[in-house]
Each structure stands twice: as C-alpha cells, then as structure tokens.
Design an enzyme around this catalytic site. Structure first.
Site, PDB file in Angstrom:
ATOM      1  N   HIS B  56       0.827  -1.205   0.000  1.00  0.00           N
ATOM      2  CA  HIS B  56       0.000   0.000   0.000  1.00  0.00           C
ATOM      3  C   HIS B  56       0.866   1.262   0.000  1.00  0.00           C
ATOM      4  O   HIS B  56       0.567   2.230  -0.678  1.00  0.00           O
ATOM      5  CB  HIS B  56      -0.894  -0.036   1.237  1.00  0.00           C
ATOM      6  CG  HIS B  56      -1.957   1.003   1.242  1.00  0.00           C
ATOM      7  ND1 HIS B  56      -3.138   0.842   0.560  1.00  0.00           N
ATOM      8  CD2 HIS B  56      -2.036   2.213   1.837  1.00  0.00           C
ATOM      9  CE1 HIS B  56      -3.892   1.905   0.742  1.00  0.00           C
ATOM     10  NE2 HIS B  56      -3.249   2.756   1.509  1.00  0.00           N
ATOM     11  N   LYS B  98      -6.986  13.923  -6.907  1.00  0.00           N
ATOM     12  CA  LYS B  98      -6.493  12.553  -6.799  1.00  0.00           C
ATOM     13  C   LYS B  98      -7.661  11.616  -6.504  1.00  0.00           C
ATOM     14  O   LYS B  98      -8.678  12.058  -5.961  1.00  0.00           O
ATOM     15  CB  LYS B  98      -5.479  12.455  -5.657  1.00  0.00           C
ATOM     16  CG  LYS B  98      -4.754  11.118  -5.608  1.00  0.00           C
ATOM     17  CD  LYS B  98      -3.813  11.055  -4.423  1.00  0.00           C
ATOM     18  CE  LYS B  98      -3.120   9.698  -4.375  1.00  0.00           C
ATOM     19  NZ  LYS B  98      -2.282   9.571  -3.188  1.00  0.00           N
ATOM     20  N   HIS B 102     -10.553   2.708  -1.084  1.00  0.00           N
ATOM     21  CA  HIS B 102     -10.707   2.280   0.307  1.00  0.00           C
ATOM     22  C   HIS B 102     -11.492   0.977   0.305  1.00  0.00           C
ATOM     23  O   HIS B 102     -12.523   0.839   0.960  1.00  0.00           O
ATOM     24  CB  HIS B 102     -11.378   3.370   1.155  1.00  0.00           C
ATOM     25  CG  HIS B 102     -10.636   3.644   2.422  1.00  0.00           C
ATOM     26  ND1 HIS B 102     -11.230   3.969   3.599  1.00  0.00           N
ATOM     27  CD2 HIS B 102      -9.298   3.611   2.695  1.00  0.00           C
ATOM     28  CE1 HIS B 102     -10.303   4.138   4.549  1.00  0.00           C
ATOM     29  NE2 HIS B 102      -9.131   3.930   4.005  1.00  0.00           N
ATOM     30  N   ASN B 103     -10.987   0.032  -0.486  1.00  0.00           N
ATOM     31  CA  ASN B 103     -11.725  -1.190  -0.782  1.00  0.00           C
ATOM     32  C   ASN B 103     -11.820  -2.149   0.392  1.00  0.00           C
ATOM     33  O   ASN B 103     -12.912  -2.561   0.779  1.00  0.00           O
ATOM     34  CB  ASN B 103     -11.052  -1.926  -1.949  1.00  0.00           C
ATOM     35  CG  ASN B 103     -10.908  -1.042  -3.172  1.00  0.00           C
ATOM     36  OD1 ASN B 103     -11.641  -0.086  -3.330  1.00  0.00           O
ATOM     37  ND2 ASN B 103      -9.947  -1.362  -4.023  1.00  0.00           N
ATOM     38  N   GLN B 247     -10.661   2.360  10.473  1.00  0.00           N
ATOM     39  CA  GLN B 247     -10.703   3.595  11.241  1.00  0.00           C
ATOM     40  C   GLN B 247     -12.121   4.150  11.306  1.00  0.00           C
ATOM     41  O   GLN B 247     -12.984   3.770  10.537  1.00  0.00           O
ATOM     42  CB  GLN B 247      -9.811   4.667  10.611  1.00  0.00           C
ATOM     43  CG  GLN B 247      -8.470   4.183  10.160  1.00  0.00           C
ATOM     44  CD  GLN B 247      -8.492   3.634   8.751  1.00  0.00           C
ATOM     45  OE1 GLN B 247      -9.428   2.968   8.344  1.00  0.00           O
ATOM     46  NE2 GLN B 247      -7.444   3.915   8.009  1.00  0.00           N
TER      47      GLN B 247
END
Lengths: 229, 743
Positions: B56, B98, B102-103, B247
């Site tokens: 990531h 951009k 957030h898969n 989160q």
C-alpha cells in the site's frame, strides 16, 4: 440594509448565503463567528445550513447554546428579522424561537434534490415577493427535516398563518408524494407569530442564479432587501 | 479495562520470526532490515518497516509499470509523487486532484470504510493548499442477489454521504456497478478535486533543521493500526475479524481541519505539510523527512492521545483520522497555535527536524526507535514480478448474436439492468449542490463545477469498463482513459489530465500482473494520444478472496476545463423537430457488450477496439461544435450503445424522438447497430442536420442523421415505440425497488 450571517464550526452554506445576499444587497453581509456575542447592529440575521458542531447531539442543539445565538434570541425578541435555513431552522426550533421540532427524515436517509414548495402566505417580510399559492422550485439537502409539532401547536400555527411553505407538486397541489421527509402536513417552513422569524428546510440560496438551474430562491432575498432597506 | 492494553505488544517484546511474518515482511525483506539497521529491529522499528514496505505504501509491485505512464504536459504543475496532482487551469489558479481506493475497509465495515475513504482523499487535496470543491466516487459491488450486497450498498452510500455532506463538499458524480466477481471484494474509489492559487501549492518536503514538527487535528487512538498492511493482503475466511483495523471518521473535525489549514496556509508559517493517512505518523513524518533530505526527532509523549498508556508502537502505527503533520518556520508556532485553537483543534509541537538523516523516536527522553531515513526509503523493495499476457479472445461476429424479437423490449431490459439503471437513489443521498457552484449535476456525462468567482468551470468524471479490461486489458485500459476524455468532451470541456485508481488482484500471480501490465500499456497509449497525462494515482492490489480475483479495474478520474462555463451542453433533448446526428463509426461491435451480458447472459468476445486517432478526431470535432454553439445537446455513447444513449437523452429532456438507421448501416444487423459499443461516438442534436453533416465531412469525421426529436415517445421506425414516461419508470425503478426489498 445590513445583514449578518452567523458562522458556526461545521456551517457549510455560509458562503452560499453570503453570495446570494451580496447579489440582492449589492454589498456584503458581515460574517459573525459563533463565539461573538456582541456583533454590530444589523437589519437581518441569517443562520446558515450545515452541520454546526457536527450535529452529533440533536441537530442545532449545541448551536443553540453558543454566545452568538443567545444574542440572536435577544435581538429576535426586539423584532430583528431572523432567517434560518436548514441547520438554521433546526437551531431556531432548538432555541424556541420557532415552535415544533425537526426529526430524522421518514425514510431515515439524507435527501438532496429539487422540491417544490407552495407559498402559504405572502404576508411576511420573507415571502412578500411571492404570490400566495405560488409553487417554487427550491432544493433540499438534509437528514433531519421531518417537521413535527403537537396537535395544539399545529392548530395555532394554522390559525395564525405561521405556516410559510408546504411541500407540493409542481402545480402547487400539496400531496403525500411531494413530501420528501415525512413532515407533518407537508410543512417546509414556519414563522413566529410576529412573522419576523422564518425557518425553512429548503435552500433558497441554492437556486438564486440562473446558471445553477433556477432563480425561485432569489425573490426571498430581494424581498428582504426591499423591505429592510 | 484498566492499565496498558496488551492487544498490541509494546516495544520491549522480542522480535521473533512469527512476529516478522505477522508484519507481512518476507524473510528476504527482513534480512534487508537487519542490514540497514546493522542489528535486529525492535518491535516498533519492525512495525515501521512493515508499513513503509507494505504494498500500500511502497508500490513495490506496481512501481516499475507506473513509471511508464505519461505524466507531463504544459498544463501539469505537479505530477505523481506528491499528495495529489496539480494542473494549471488559467487565471492564476490550479486544480488539485487525486483518486484513492478504500476497498478492503469498506468491505469489512462499509459505513466507516467508505466515510474514511472520503476523508482521506479530501486531506490529500487540502494538504496541498486547495479548497476541495468536488467529490466523485466509483463503486463496484457484488451480484445484486449476493446476500451481502444490499447491506454493502446501503452502508457505503450512507458513509460517503455522511462524510461528504457534513464537510460540505458536493459529491457531484460517479459510477455504481455490480458483478459477481466483486462479491468478496467491493471497490470504493473516491476522488476529490480542489482549487488553489497556482503559486501557493504546499508540498511535503521538509526543510530547515531545527524547525518544529507540529501535530494538528484529532487525537491519536488505537484505531486503524496496521490498516496499510491489511490493504496489502488477500482476504480469507477471517476478514470479519479485521474489523478493528478499520478507522472511524469524524467529518466535523475534518471540516475544522480544512478551515484551519487553509487559514494558516494564507500566511507564510508553513514550510511543509503532510496528512497522516495510511500508516499515520510513521509515513507522514518519514515522507516529509525523506523528501526534504533531513532527519527528524519526535518526542512521542507529546503526541495528543485519545487513550492513556498508548505505546510508541501504537502511536506510530495508528491510522486515526483527521490528523496532519506540519513543519513550521522558526517563530511561527504561536501564530499557528492561535489558528488551530480558534478552531478547537489539538496543536502540539512533537519534535524537530535534524541534520542526522535519521528518524529518532523518543519517549520521555529515552530512545525507543532509531532508523536511517534514506536507506529505508531507497531500499524499499521494488519487484519486477513475473507476468503473463492475457490470452486474446476470438472475435465475435455480431450476426452470430441472436436478434431480439422486440428491440424496444430489449432496451427496457437494459435500462432496468443493475449497471445501466438510474443511480438517483444513490446520488440523492449525497449533497451535490452545497457550495452553490454545481452547474452540471449528477446523471450527465461529466459533472460541471464552476471555478468560484470566475467564468470558468471544471468538468469531472470517473470511468472504467471492467468487462473490457478482463477481456483485453490493453484495450480496456485505453478505453477507460478514452471514455473519461469523451465524457469531458461531451459537455464541451477540454480534457486536461487524469488520476488513476488501479484495482487488481494478487500481483504475485503472473496472470494478474499481466492484467496490470496490459491495462498500463493501454492507458499509456491513450494518455499519450489524447494529451491526457496522469498526475496522481493510487494502486490497490490483493483484491482477492479465497483466490477469486476481481476483474482488472483501472478507474480513471478525469478533469477538464470550460474556459467559458456558459459554453456547455448537457445530454437532454431540448426541443421538438431537431435533428439527431450520430458522430463516429458504427460497426455494431457486440463483443463484451452490455447487451451480450444482459440479454444473452454471455460474457464473451473481445471488447470494442479503441482507435485513438478516431477518438481524437471525433472528440475534437464535437468539442468544436459545442464551442461554436452548433449543437443543442450532446451525449457520449458507452454501455448499451446507441439505443440506450438515445433513451437517456429522451428521459433527461422528457422529450421523445423518432429514429431510423441510415442507409450506410444497411449491412449491420439492427440489434448490433442499436446496442453495439463501438468507441469514439457521440450523439448530438441541432436545429438542422445539414450544417453538422457538412462540418463533419470537412473534418473527415463519420456522421449520419438518424432521426428527429419530438413527441412523448422514443420510436424506432417500423419496429416499435416506448413512451418516455415508461422508459423513465423502468430506468428509475430498479435500484429503489432492490434496496427496498431488503427492508
């Protein structure tokens, strides 16, 4: 005319209403930070849309206790006109300046779309430029716009002509399908008894410019400027 | 519970091979850690290496390919490598944008996963000094009849709305599609576009040893620890257990953070600024120091913490949201503190820059971690993973695809299919009008947002056709870029640049890496041919569950410019008796089409070839027509082909049309003409066909008059008619009914 827009942490339509006011006033409203209790004298106070203090408690509940809003309550008592849009309407019910409450939308979802509202009375500072019975196209964008009041309150509102707007079909007919949030009797906006305080869920500032697809909201600001200048 | 939580071990824990494996580092990577440090790492250091070298954060599998994309052009102010890309939009202004995935978190916890995806991409944009002005998103879910899909759709949409609505940034566009291949791995790709003065762009390169390092925003909690590592692994049966690594978002704090940062950015106080995204304090401090060629020393007891007794490991790896790290100019700290205190946000000087080139972490005066910055960054693994090309599919003769008994019925079936059905149920839950600059609302080819205070506007779109990418990654990659370019063109705007969000399966499998390489190759060709460079992007790999990978999904976010916002068109039929003109060549390509998948239930054949010269020529021609006021409406042709596009124009305008194939189409089967997905095509309407056809002839662009607007129905000459009311009922009906069926 002098106008003030109260800015809370989490307000997000403060600039939008500033732009709409500027267009009608030909000058800028003052922007008042929520911590300021003693802002200068103005002819109109606007409480803008948004998520004041995140609306993590009931919508508008925290804002109702801010120094600026306590001052707004004092001035409203003296007759200074107050316009509350969306989150601003929620604040006005939380402070008791307007009766009733705004509950979570009937379908529990946030709703953002153009709706039509019927002008129930042109007999107010805010609606003087409209015809009674006229249907306006104005957007809503809220999660908690489901107007509620007990039967007695509702009856008094009706008797005293305090219901300013009702959700309606494009032809002005008040129907269940036209109600975007489950509001009692399709109520979209109410005034105080003196008709110096208006709260409404729709956003007139969002359709006050032909580029945005409509101008039905503009007459509210033009009318206020005319009446208060 | 009291005392120190032991769920995450503290820095005194011995580092064992098991622990190394749990941190996702290979043996070879661990050996490199030991070489760099000259000793075994402690647990804190191991955690830092783990996140910095995670797929990531390090792009270790994709870097060699990403480098081959075109990233330059006269419009580019900042290409890939910063928090977001920056392009020049004239009048001294820049657009900063951009897209990010957030898969994994959104599958595990859809509301918070999607919400924090929006929050993260917003921070990437305002970190650079831009006021965010628009959000878009591309969502891909599993099959509608999969037991989790409804719950995921509801949660993701509510999460995106819950965050975006509260921060007051309009969500103006996107796509929502369904396919069983996403059953175990949904995609949530979020894009933010912001505006800033072109000469006031903020970057992350720290400078000035001795300058204070400042932490602002929310307090650090124990949430999201190792999120970056989670996003770098496949899902198995235990994905539910990863819920605690997701989160939790607080859009109200984000709103305050936007306002406070922009207020401080109007002064000269900030040297460098970086949001704390994936891998939190670790990657933000590391990147700032690394880019600036300086060292950094942090005193971790100064980090504002939400809970007592947090360990350095937890503080450094937490992915708590709504936090930023800044380096300030000497003497600016008090000015900055006043701004953040006005907005009731935490503000703490937690360290300083040094000349050592090392990251030194202290707790109450004791060194708890000490790592060299450049060697760690430079030694970040980079793999040329083996790949194999995707086998070519045999061609599919349109004549071999059965013709429908009734093409109008086939149209209704397509309009009600999950992918093509109206997504109003979704975007009415997003505030798409706040900021009062949305002049092209959701539902069009590209959303249009005015550049506040100017005559200009931005045209924004997100696009990808995964079934094309699966069939032929190269053509699919090119098509995704070309379609974004076309959507921007179709409103009259000049396409300027893209951001990409590359969603793929496990890169350690050569077949998947071949898909990645193929998509990149196609994108490169299209970006080059269309002068449409990549200025930012994100890669999400390991979108697999139990070995089942998603189709290759390189989502493209495109940004274009209207110099005169009034010189735009939308797709709605405007007036009766106008000519309907088809621009571009129609061969009737049904391979990998929506028609074949929906009507015939077959996912076969190659995708339509992308002729980039034709794209360029046809698109430039259409944009010219719009600029000259020669057309009254324009629509790009994509999924479902011509007939679906015509229906969309009729529904948008509440006005019908009568359509007939031109003579030139006599040799094409009618259903291939109606539903084929040949590229580089548009429909325009104009008062008269002749001037448009004449201009097309001069420009060497294929064009044909195919009908006339009017009435309240869409009529296919000699084959049937459907009222616009019925089209709308069917088109708008599927998604609300589907969601309601879930209770």
């Amino acid at each position: 005319m002098k106008a003030a827009v109260i800015v809370f942490p989490g307000s997000n339509c403060d600039r939008d209403v500033q732009v709409a006011l500027r267009q009608s006033m030909g000058g800028d409203p003052i922007m008042v930070w929520h911590k300021e209790g003693g802002f200068q004298d103005v002819d109109l106070i606007v409480l803008p849309g948004g998520f004041s203090y995140g609306d993590y408690l009931r919508c508008g509940a925290m804002a109702a206790h801010s120094p600026a809003l306590k001052e707004v309550v004092r001035r409203a008592a003296k007759g200074v006109p107050v316009l509350g849009i969306c989150n601003g309407f929620q604040m006005l019910t939380e402070t008791g300046l307007l009766p009733g409450a705004l509950l979570r939308n009937g379908n529990l979802k946030f709703v953002c779309k153009d709706v039509h509202v019927k002008v129930e009375t042109s007999q107010s500072l805010f609606t003087a430029r409209y015809e009674t019975g006229q249907a306006l196209r104005i957007p809503v964008a809220h999660h908690d716009g489901n107007y509620y009041a007990d039967a007695g309150t509702l009856e008094r509102l009706e008797e005293r002509g305090q219901i300013a707007f009702r959700y309606c079909a494009p032809d002005g007919t008040v129907t269940a399908e036209a109600n975007p949030n489950g509001s009692l009797d399709n109520i979209a906006g109410v005034t105080n008894e003196a008709k110096t305080v208006l709260g409404l869920m729709p956003h007139p500032e969002r359709l006050a410019d032909p580029d945005l697809g409509g101008t039905d909201g503009r007459a509210m600001f033009d009318g206020l400027v005319e009446a208060l200048s | 519970m009291s005392g120190v939580a032991k769920a995450v071990p503290d820095a005194a824990t011995p580092v064992t091979p098991v622990l190394v494996a749990q941190h996702g580092l290979s043996e070879a990577e661990y050996d490199r850690v030991v070489t760099i440090l000259g000793r075994e790492p402690n647990l804190l250091e191991l955690g830092i290496f783990s996140v910095m070298w995670s797929e990531h954060c390090s792009y270790k599998s994709s870097k060699v390919w990403l480098k081959t994309l075109p990233t330059e052009g006269p419009q580019v102010i900042q290409g890939p490598g910063e928090n977001a890309g920056v392009i020049d939009i004239g009048e001294g202004l820049a657009a900063i944008f951009k897209m990010e995935s957030h898969n994994h978190p959104s599958y595990i916890e859809p509301y918070q996963g999607a919400a924090t995806g929006v929050g993260g991409i917003l921070r990437d944009v305002f970190t650079m000094g831009a006021r965010p002005v628009a959000n878009l998103n591309a969502l891909r879910f599993g099959a509608p009849d999969h037991p989790k899909t409804r719950h995921l759709v509801a949660g993701v949409v509510a999460g995106i709305g819950g965050y975006g609505n509260c921060v007051g940034i309009p969500t103006v566009g996107g796509e929502v599609e369904f396919h069983p291949a996403y059953n175990g791995n949904i995609l949530v790709n979020a894009m933010t576009v912001g505006l800033a003065p072109a000469d006031r762009i903020f970057t992350s390169a720290a400078a000035g040893p001795g300058n204070p390092v400042v932490y602002v925003g929310s307090k650090t909690g124990r949430d999201g620890i190792h999120g970056a590592t989670m996003a770098s692994a496949e899902f198995g049966e235990d994905s539910e257990a990863k819920r605690p690594t997701v989160q939790v978002g607080d859009p109200f704090t984000e709103k305050l953070l936007i306002e406070a940062c922009l207020e401080l950015m109007a002064t000269d106080a900030i040297v460098a600024i970086q949001d704390m995204g994936a891998a939190g304090l670790t990657s933000s401090s590391f990147e700032m120091a690394s880019k600036g060629g300086v060292g950094v020393e942090l005193e971790l007891e100064r980090v504002p913490c939400r809970e007592d007794a947090m360990t350095p490991y937890e503080m450094m790896l937490s992915e708590s949201q709504e936090r930023m790290l800044m380096v300030l100019r000497p003497g600016s700290a008090e000015q900055a503190r006043a701004v953040f205190e006005k907005w009731d946000l935490d503000f703490a000087v937690i360290g300083r820059l040094t000349e050592t080139g090392r990251m030194v972490l202290k707790l109450d005066g004791a060194v708890v971690g000490d790592l060299p910055i450049d060697p760690l960054a430079e030694a970040s693994p980079e793999y040329e993973r083996p790949w194999e090309p995707t086998p070519e599919r045999p061609p599919l003769d349109p004549a071999s695809v059965p013709a429908p008994d009734d093409p109008c019925q086939a149209l209704l079936t397509l309009l009600a299919a999950p992918d093509l059905s109206a997504k109003r149920w979704v975007w009415e839950q997003y505030d798409h009008m706040v900021m009062a600059d949305t002049i092209g609302r959701p539902g069009g080819d590209a959303a249009i947002v005015r550049v506040h205070g100017t005559e200009r506007a931005l045209a924004l779109t997100v696009d990808c056709t995964p079934r094309y990418c699966l069939a032929d990654p190269k053509q699919g990659g090119a098509q995704a870029v070309a379609e974004a370019w076309r959507n921007i063109t179709a409103v009259g705007a000049r396409p300027l640049a893209i951001t990409d969000c590359m969603n793929f399966g496990n890169p350690e499998r050569p077949r998947i890496m071949g898909q990645f390489a193929g998509c990149i190759e196609g994108m490169r060709a299209a970006c080059t041919a269309l002068d449409f460079p990549v200025v930012s992007g994100n890669v999400s790999l390991y979108n697999e569950t139990n070995g089942q990978a998603i189709p290759p999904t390189p989502t493209i976010g495109g940004v274009g410019l209207l110099e005169d916002a009034k010189a735009r068109v939308d797709l709605a039929f405007k007036a009766p008796e106008e000519a309907v003109v088809l621009i571009g060549e129609t061969k009737g390509h049904l391979g990998a089409s929506a028609y074949l998948a929906t009507i015939e239930g077959r996912e076969e054949g190659p995708p339509p070839p992308v002729d980039l010269k034709a794209e360029r020529r046809n698109g430039d021609f259409v944009r010219g027509l719009i600029r000259d006021g020669a057309v009254t409406a324009c629509h790009d042709l994509s999924d479902g082909g011509l007939f679906v596009a015509l229906a969309e124009m009729a529904m948008a305008g509440s006005l019908g049309a009568r359509i007939a194939p031109p003579e030139a189409a006599a040799n094409t089967p009618l259903h291939a003409w109606l539903f084929g997905e040949d590229q580089a095509r548009y429909i325009v309407t104009a008062a008269e066909a002749a001037p448009v056809l004449e201009a097309a002839r001069s420009a060497g662009v294929p064009a044909a008059a195919i009908g006339t607007t009017g009435g309240n129905a869409l009529t296919l000459a000699g084959r049937g008619t459907i009222s616009v009311v019925e089209l709308t009922r069917v088109h708008e009906g599927w998604l609300p009914a589907y969601m309601k069926a879930g209770g």
